[in-house]
Design a protein around this motif. Structure first.
Motif, PDB file in Angstrom:
ATOM      1  N   VAL A   1       0.848  -1.199   0.000  1.00 48.68           N
ATOM      2  CA  VAL A   1       0.000   0.000   0.000  1.00 48.68           C
ATOM      3  C   VAL A   1       0.881   1.246   0.000  1.00 48.68           C
ATOM      4  CG1 VAL A   1      -1.642   1.351   1.387  1.00 48.68           C
ATOM      5  CG2 VAL A   1      -2.014  -1.106   1.042  1.00 48.68           C
ATOM      6  N   LEU A   2       1.927   1.263   0.822  1.00 52.97           N
ATOM      7  CA  LEU A   2       2.826   2.417   0.876  1.00 52.97           C
ATOM      8  C   LEU A   2       3.572   2.604  -0.440  1.00 52.97           C
ATOM      9  CD1 LEU A   2       4.239   2.085   4.503  1.00 52.97           C
ATOM     10  CD2 LEU A   2       2.511   3.688   3.676  1.00 52.97           C
ATOM     11  N   ARG A   3       3.950   1.514  -1.092  1.00 53.90           N
ATOM     12  CA  ARG A   3       4.598   1.603  -2.408  1.00 53.90           C
ATOM     13  C   ARG A   3       3.660   2.279  -3.410  1.00 53.90           C
ATOM     14  NH1 ARG A   3       8.881  -1.218  -4.250  1.00 53.90           N
ATOM     15  NH2 ARG A   3       7.850  -1.590  -6.246  1.00 53.90           N
ATOM     16  N   ALA A   4       2.392   1.857  -3.416  1.00 53.22           N
ATOM     17  CA  ALA A   4       1.420   2.450  -4.343  1.00 53.22           C
ATOM     18  C   ALA A   4       1.203   3.931  -4.031  1.00 53.22           C
ATOM     19  CB  ALA A   4       0.095   1.686  -4.280  1.00 53.22           C
ATOM     20  N   ILE A   5       1.057   4.264  -2.748  1.00 55.84           N
ATOM     21  CA  ILE A   5       0.869   5.665  -2.352  1.00 55.84           C
ATOM     22  C   ILE A   5       2.060   6.504  -2.797  1.00 55.84           C
ATOM     23  CG2 ILE A   5       0.816   7.237  -0.365  1.00 55.84           C
ATOM     24  CD1 ILE A   5      -0.921   5.110   1.072  1.00 55.84           C
ATOM     25  N   CYS A   6       3.260   6.037  -2.499  1.00 54.13           N
ATOM     26  CA  CYS A   6       4.480   6.776  -2.849  1.00 54.13           C
ATOM     27  C   CYS A   6       4.573   6.944  -4.366  1.00 54.13           C
ATOM     28  CB  CYS A   6       5.689   6.040  -2.299  1.00 54.13           C
ATOM     29  SG  CYS A   6       7.192   7.015  -2.307  1.00 54.13           S
ATOM     30  N   GLY A   7       4.263   5.882  -5.101  1.00 53.72           N
ATOM     31  CA  GLY A   7       4.296   5.947  -6.564  1.00 53.72           C
ATOM     32  C   GLY A   7       3.319   6.964  -7.121  1.00 53.72           C
ATOM     33  N   PHE A   8       2.113   7.024  -6.539  1.00 52.51           N
ATOM     34  CA  PHE A   8       1.127   8.013  -6.990  1.00 52.51           C
ATOM     35  C   PHE A   8       1.546   9.431  -6.605  1.00 52.51           C
ATOM     36  CE2 PHE A   8      -2.328   4.617  -7.159  1.00 52.51           C
ATOM     37  CZ  PHE A   8      -2.470   4.682  -8.534  1.00 52.51           C
ATOM     38  N   LEU A   9       2.121   9.599  -5.414  1.00 53.62           N
ATOM     39  CA  LEU A   9       2.578  10.926  -4.994  1.00 53.62           C
ATOM     40  C   LEU A   9       3.617  11.472  -5.969  1.00 53.62           C
ATOM     41  CD1 LEU A   9       2.961  10.384  -1.139  1.00 53.62           C
ATOM     42  CD2 LEU A   9       1.246  11.812  -2.279  1.00 53.62           C
ATOM     43  N   ASN A  10       4.472  10.607  -6.485  1.00 53.20           N
ATOM     44  CA  ASN A  10       5.521  11.037  -7.407  1.00 53.20           C
ATOM     45  C   ASN A  10       5.033  11.172  -8.848  1.00 53.20           C
ATOM     46  OD1 ASN A  10       7.657  11.298  -5.563  1.00 53.20           O
ATOM     47  ND2 ASN A  10       7.978   9.092  -5.555  1.00 53.20           N
ATOM     48  N   SER A  11       3.865  10.622  -9.150  1.00 55.84           N
ATOM     49  CA  SER A  11       3.369  10.690 -10.526  1.00 55.84           C
ATOM     50  C   SER A  11       2.829  12.090 -10.831  1.00 55.84           C
ATOM     51  CB  SER A  11       2.271   9.638 -10.751  1.00 55.84           C
ATOM     52  OG  SER A  11       1.076  10.045 -10.114  1.00 55.84           O
TER      53      SER A  11
ATOM     54  N   MET B   1       9.083  12.135  -3.248  1.00 52.67           N
ATOM     55  CA  MET B   1       8.799  11.350  -2.044  1.00 52.67           C
ATOM     56  C   MET B   1       9.521  10.013  -2.151  1.00 52.67           C
ATOM     57  SD  MET B   1       6.675  12.920   0.029  1.00 52.67           S
ATOM     58  CE  MET B   1       5.675  14.391  -0.027  1.00 52.67           C
ATOM     59  N   TRP B   2      10.096   9.577  -1.040  1.00 53.35           N
ATOM     60  CA  TRP B   2      10.852   8.334  -0.991  1.00 53.35           C
ATOM     61  C   TRP B   2      10.207   7.390   0.018  1.00 53.35           C
ATOM     62  CZ3 TRP B   2      15.482   7.571  -3.744  1.00 53.35           C
ATOM     63  CH2 TRP B   2      15.924   8.691  -4.454  1.00 53.35           C
ATOM     64  N   LEU B   3      10.221   6.108  -0.286  1.00 51.73           N
ATOM     65  CA  LEU B   3       9.779   5.102   0.676  1.00 51.73           C
ATOM     66  C   LEU B   3      11.015   4.605   1.416  1.00 51.73           C
ATOM     67  CD1 LEU B   3       7.562   3.308   1.884  1.00 51.73           C
ATOM     68  CD2 LEU B   3       8.025   1.655   0.069  1.00 51.73           C
ATOM     69  N   ASP B   4      10.969   4.652   2.727  1.00 55.61           N
ATOM     70  CA  ASP B   4      12.076   4.197   3.589  1.00 55.61           C
ATOM     71  C   ASP B   4      13.406   4.870   3.245  1.00 55.61           C
ATOM     72  OD1 ASP B   4      10.322   2.501   4.927  1.00 55.61           O
ATOM     73  OD2 ASP B   4      10.701   0.851   3.542  1.00 55.61           O
ATOM     74  N   ASP B   5      13.366   6.094   2.760  1.00 57.87           N
ATOM     75  CA  ASP B   5      14.551   6.901   2.442  1.00 57.87           C
ATOM     76  C   ASP B   5      15.445   6.321   1.352  1.00 57.87           C
ATOM     77  OD1 ASP B   5      13.962   8.930   4.272  1.00 57.87           O
ATOM     78  OD2 ASP B   5      14.903   7.815   5.911  1.00 57.87           O
ATOM     79  N   ASP B   6      15.058   5.206   0.729  1.00 54.15           N
ATOM     80  CA  ASP B   6      15.958   4.644  -0.279  1.00 54.15           C
ATOM     81  C   ASP B   6      15.267   4.150  -1.551  1.00 54.15           C
ATOM     82  OD1 ASP B   6      14.762   2.329   0.642  1.00 54.15           O
ATOM     83  OD2 ASP B   6      16.616   1.328   1.197  1.00 54.15           O
ATOM     84  N   GLN B   7      13.949   4.287  -1.623  1.00 53.55           N
ATOM     85  CA  GLN B   7      13.252   3.840  -2.830  1.00 53.55           C
ATOM     86  C   GLN B   7      12.446   4.991  -3.432  1.00 53.55           C
ATOM     87  OE1 GLN B   7      11.112  -0.028  -2.577  1.00 53.55           O
ATOM     88  NE2 GLN B   7      11.759   0.035  -0.436  1.00 53.55           N
ATOM     89  N   PHE B   8      12.834   5.420  -4.620  1.00 52.44           N
ATOM     90  CA  PHE B   8      12.036   6.408  -5.335  1.00 52.44           C
ATOM     91  C   PHE B   8      11.126   5.613  -6.265  1.00 52.44           C
ATOM     92  CE2 PHE B   8      10.824   9.239  -8.717  1.00 52.44           C
ATOM     93  CZ  PHE B   8      10.424  10.359  -8.002  1.00 52.44           C
ATOM     94  N   LEU B   9       9.827   5.706  -6.010  1.00 54.85           N
ATOM     95  CA  LEU B   9       8.849   4.882  -6.721  1.00 54.85           C
ATOM     96  C   LEU B   9       7.957   5.738  -7.599  1.00 54.85           C
ATOM     97  CD1 LEU B   9       8.005   2.854  -3.545  1.00 54.85           C
ATOM     98  CD2 LEU B   9       9.204   1.948  -5.535  1.00 54.85           C
ATOM     99  N   LEU B  10       7.543   5.161  -8.702  1.00 57.04           N
ATOM    100  CA  LEU B  10       6.669   5.860  -9.636  1.00 57.04           C
ATOM    101  C   LEU B  10       5.584   4.901 -10.105  1.00 57.04           C
ATOM    102  CD1 LEU B  10       6.132   8.457 -11.256  1.00 57.04           C
ATOM    103  CD2 LEU B  10       7.624   7.524 -13.040  1.00 57.04           C
ATOM    104  N   ARG B  11       4.356   5.367 -10.059  1.00 57.34           N
ATOM    105  CA  ARG B  11       3.235   4.557 -10.539  1.00 57.34           C
ATOM    106  C   ARG B  11       3.125   4.765 -12.038  1.00 57.34           C
ATOM    107  NH1 ARG B  11       0.127   0.497  -8.077  1.00 57.34           N
ATOM    108  NH2 ARG B  11      -1.737   0.290  -9.341  1.00 57.34           N
ATOM    109  N   GLN B  12       3.158   3.666 -12.776  1.00 63.57           N
ATOM    110  CA  GLN B  12       3.022   3.716 -14.231  1.00 63.57           C
ATOM    111  C   GLN B  12       2.024   2.644 -14.628  1.00 63.57           C
ATOM    112  OE1 GLN B  12       7.253   3.305 -15.192  1.00 63.57           O
ATOM    113  NE2 GLN B  12       7.226   5.428 -15.861  1.00 63.57           N
TER     114      GLN B  12
END
Length: 132
Positions: free
Chosen positions: A10-20, A97-108
């Motif tokens: 869920v956090l991965r998806a949220i972070c990915g959408f925040l960066n999109s 926005m980064w997840l756990d300070d080390d993953q920059f995620l993007l929802r595509q």
């Protein structure tokens, strides 16, 4: 207790959408076959929306950004077929926005992916030009 693997997804998806560029909607309580299973499916049978929201707000603050929830996320609950379903509307963030300070995620499309350094630098230059 709240399933940590589900929480991370869920956090991965949220972070990915925040960066999109357009944000998006995370729905919790629906399985991969698009059947309503409710949040209780992922919370060990508990379906207390307030407790669920508290846990998620805390997880976003600890693992993504302290103010991301209040600034960019809106959570609602609905009952469908006697199951509690949560929706999280994610607005695009004004900064990376980064997840756990080390993953920059993007929802595509329908997947969330981590960007490699070169992809990240190229993406951030255009998407967050005003923030850097």
């Amino acid at each position: 207790s709240y399933d940590k693997k589900v929480q991370t997804n869920v956090l991965r998806a949220i972070c990915g959408f925040l960066n999109s560029e357009h944000g998006g909607l995370v729905i919790i309580g629906v399985d991969d076959a698009r059947q309503f299973v409710g949040i209780e499916h992922d919370t060990g049978g508990k379906k207390d929306p307030e407790q669920f929201q508290r846990i998620l707000v805390e997880a976003v603050a600890n693992r993504i950004d302290a103010v991301a929830f209040s600034d960019y996320l809106k959570m609602d609950f609905a009952t469908v077929d006697e199951k509690t379903v949560a929706t999280i509307e994610c607005k695009p963030s004004a900064r990376p926005m980064w997840l756990d300070d080390d993953q920059f995620l993007l929802r595509q499309g329908n997947r969330t992916q981590a960007l490699a350094t070169r992809q990240y630098l190229s993406f951030v230059k255009t998407r967050f030009a005003d923030a850097i």
